[in-house]
Design an enzyme around this catalytic site. Structure first.
Site, PDB file in Angstrom:
ATOM      1  N   GLU A 266       0.801  -1.241   0.000  1.00 24.28           N
ATOM      2  CA  GLU A 266       0.000   0.000   0.000  1.00 24.28           C
ATOM      3  C   GLU A 266       0.828   1.282   0.000  1.00 24.28           C
ATOM      4  O   GLU A 266       0.613   2.173   0.824  1.00 24.28           O
ATOM      5  CB  GLU A 266      -0.960  -0.002   1.195  1.00 24.28           C
ATOM      6  CG  GLU A 266      -1.897  -1.199   1.179  1.00 24.28           C
ATOM      7  CD  GLU A 266      -2.886  -1.228   2.343  1.00 24.28           C
ATOM      8  OE1 GLU A 266      -2.779  -0.384   3.241  1.00 24.28           O
ATOM      9  OE2 GLU A 266      -3.759  -2.102   2.333  1.00 24.28           O
TER      10      GLU A 266
ATOM     11  N   GLU B 118      -6.061 -10.821  -1.476  1.00 20.59           N
ATOM     12  CA  GLU B 118      -6.897 -10.609  -0.279  1.00 20.59           C
ATOM     13  C   GLU B 118      -8.361 -10.590  -0.677  1.00 20.59           C
ATOM     14  O   GLU B 118      -9.142  -9.741  -0.228  1.00 20.59           O
ATOM     15  CB  GLU B 118      -6.506  -9.290   0.409  1.00 20.59           C
ATOM     16  CG  GLU B 118      -5.039  -9.216   0.779  1.00 20.59           C
ATOM     17  CD  GLU B 118      -4.654  -7.992   1.597  1.00 20.59           C
ATOM     18  OE1 GLU B 118      -5.539  -7.306   2.135  1.00 20.59           O
ATOM     19  OE2 GLU B 118      -3.431  -7.732   1.704  1.00 20.59           O
TER      20      GLU B 118
HETATM   21  C1  XIL Z   1      -6.504  -6.451   8.139  1.00 24.85           C
HETATM   22  C2  XIL Z   1      -6.807  -7.652   9.042  1.00 24.85           C
HETATM   23  O1  XIL Z   1      -7.674  -8.525   8.355  1.00 24.85           O
HETATM   24  C3  XIL Z   1      -7.431  -7.197  10.346  1.00 24.85           C
HETATM   25  O2  XIL Z   1      -7.558  -8.287  11.252  1.00 24.85           O
HETATM   26  C4  XIL Z   1      -6.593  -6.087  10.978  1.00 24.85           C
HETATM   27  O3  XIL Z   1      -7.261  -5.591  12.106  1.00 24.85           O
HETATM   28  C5  XIL Z   1      -6.335  -4.957  10.008  1.00 24.85           C
HETATM   29  O4  XIL Z   1      -5.746  -5.487   8.819  1.00 24.85           O
HETATM   30  N1  XIL Z   1      -5.109  -4.715   3.541  1.00 24.85           N
HETATM   31  C6  XIL Z   1      -4.090  -5.502   4.026  1.00 24.85           C
HETATM   32  C7  XIL Z   1      -4.341  -6.410   5.180  1.00 24.85           C
HETATM   33  O5  XIL Z   1      -2.998  -5.529   3.431  1.00 24.85           O
HETATM   34  O6  XIL Z   1      -3.197  -6.590   5.972  1.00 24.85           O
HETATM   35  C8  XIL Z   1      -5.496  -5.906   6.030  1.00 24.85           C
HETATM   36  O7  XIL Z   1      -5.771  -6.896   7.027  1.00 24.85           O
HETATM   37  C9  XIL Z   1      -6.712  -5.627   5.169  1.00 24.85           C
HETATM   38  C10 XIL Z   1      -6.412  -4.579   4.140  1.00 24.85           C
END
Ligand code: XIL
Length: 382
Positions: A161, A266
């Site tokens: 990101e 994701e």
């Molecule tokens: C999220 C997790 O799923 C949660 O449990 C945590 O509280 C916050 O992060 N993008 C990403 C992930 O790269 O690491 C994030 O994961 C969701 C968005």
């Protein structure tokens, strides 16, 4: 064609055999259910994000289902800097090591997530004011963590990101203190510390044209510096009713034209209303709860369910069309009950973004995904 038909039959049988071998009981969620990892075994890896109880196999239903369905795992939180590097000189590899052992036992690949990210940083880093200390943290962190897992993890999301929605660099603590070359430097350090793991750039919304252009520029810059980058991860936090297949298809083509693999890292398809216009998956953005924003607390209406099914079907049909360019498709969680989307961007909602329901039963969307491989419609492009 014949070969392919034979192959899916063979893959299905293998899936069943695998369930038998891993001891799935008759009424466990695994019994008689097709396997995602077997169905797509010739196409791309099928991954899931795992949380601590899942890595420790505390829930028997999850423990039975995960190895049957997935051949790749991403730690949902335990390899983020705030967990793995809580203090200046202190590293905490315990859970990460457990994940590696779990993956080895179940013949899965680990995608480690993530080395350099502005969110979920340990408090000591957030309090650093001077550039030299940030630089030292950055170097020590990559050197120590990436070296610890070299070769034990299949890949690393080296930088997560780093872009704004308009494609410019995010004004993160790293950009501010280290300048715009920090991304190339992160990959350079990771390449040295972890020569046996693949190295990826990971972000949300980089399928959208402006942000995609930023990601392409960034990847080209890494390549021009003679530094290794093996792939790009498109996060895929989308909405069931609003998926831009055109943007996704263009992204697969454009990213793979750079000579790197494309991963969907994701994936989840939210079905709840969005508190704001943008689709950004920024973990730091939060909104207040109200009942209107939680319209399906007791179950998903068929009309919405069918949108979810179609969304997943369209996506996997597209993924199969480009299977030669896609390395992995990872879901962000195993079942609806533990998805982060129940608590983000609003706490305490009931969301339905994944393929398994709260009891770990495969949803219609699961079968929509399997069918892209096994029915005529799905095969057309394949
Ligand atoms: C999220 C997790 O799923 C949660 O449990 C945590 O509280 C916050 O992060 N993008 C990403 C992930 O790269 O690491 C994030 O994961 C969701 C968005």
């Amino acid at each position: 064609m014949l070969n392919k038909n034979f192959y899916s039959l063979f893959a299905g049988t293998l899936g069943l055999l695998l369930s038998a071998c891993t001891g799935a009981q008759q009424n466990s969620p695994g019994a008689g259910t097709p396997s995602l990892r077997e169905t797509f075994r010739n196409d791309f890896l099928i991954g899931t994000a795992l949380n601590v109880p899942q890595i420790e196999e505390r829930d028997p239903k999850a423990a039975a289902l995960i190895p049957l369905q997935f051949n790749a795992v991403t730690p949902e939180n335990i390899m983020k800097a705030e967990v793995i590097h809580p203090q200046w000189d202190k590293y905490n590899f315990e859970m990460g090591d457990k994940l590696v052992a779990y993956a080895q036992k179940n013949n899965m690949k680990v995608n480690a997530h993530t080395l350099i990210w502005h969110s979920q940083l340990p408090a000591f880093v957030r309090n650093i004011k001077d550039a030299d200390s940030i630089k030292q943290f950055f170097t020590n962190h990559i050197n120590t963590v990436a070296a610890h897992y070299d070769g034990k993890v299949f890949s690393w999301d080296v930088v997560n990101e780093a872009l704004e929605e308009d494609g410019s660099l995010r004004k993160s603590i790293f950009l501010q203190k280290l300048g715009e070359d920090y991304i190339v430097e992160a990959f350079r350090l990771a390449q040295k510390a972890s020569p046996h793991s693949e190295l990826y750039y990971n972000d949300y919304n980089i399928e959208q044209p402006r942000k995609r252009a930023g990601a392409i520029a960034l990847i080209k810059k890494i390549q021009a510096a003679g530094v290794r980058i093996d792939g790009v991860g498109i996060q895929g936090h989308w909405r069931a009713y609003n998926i831009s297949l055109k943007d996704i298809e263009e992204s697969i083509r454009e990213f793979s034209a750079l000579g790197i693999k494309v991963m969907f890292t994701e994936l989840d398809l939210g079905v709840l209303p969005n508190p704001w216009d943008s689709d950004a998956a920024d973990v730091n953005k939060k909104a207040e709860y109200n009942a209107k924003m939680n319209p399906y607390p007791t179950g998903l209406p068929d009309s919405i369910q069918s949108k979810l099914n179609k969304g997943y079907k369209d996506l996997f049909t597209l993924f199969l069309k480009y299977k030669g360019k896609i390395g992995r498709v990872t879901f962000w969680g195993v079942n609806d009950g533990q998805s982060w989307l129940n608590n983000w961007p609003i706490q305490g909602r009931t969301n339905y973004p994944l393929l398994f329901d709260r009891e770990f039963k495969p949803k219609q969307a699961f079968y929509s995904v399997i069918e892209t491989k096994t029915t005529k419609a799905g095969k057309k492009d394949n």
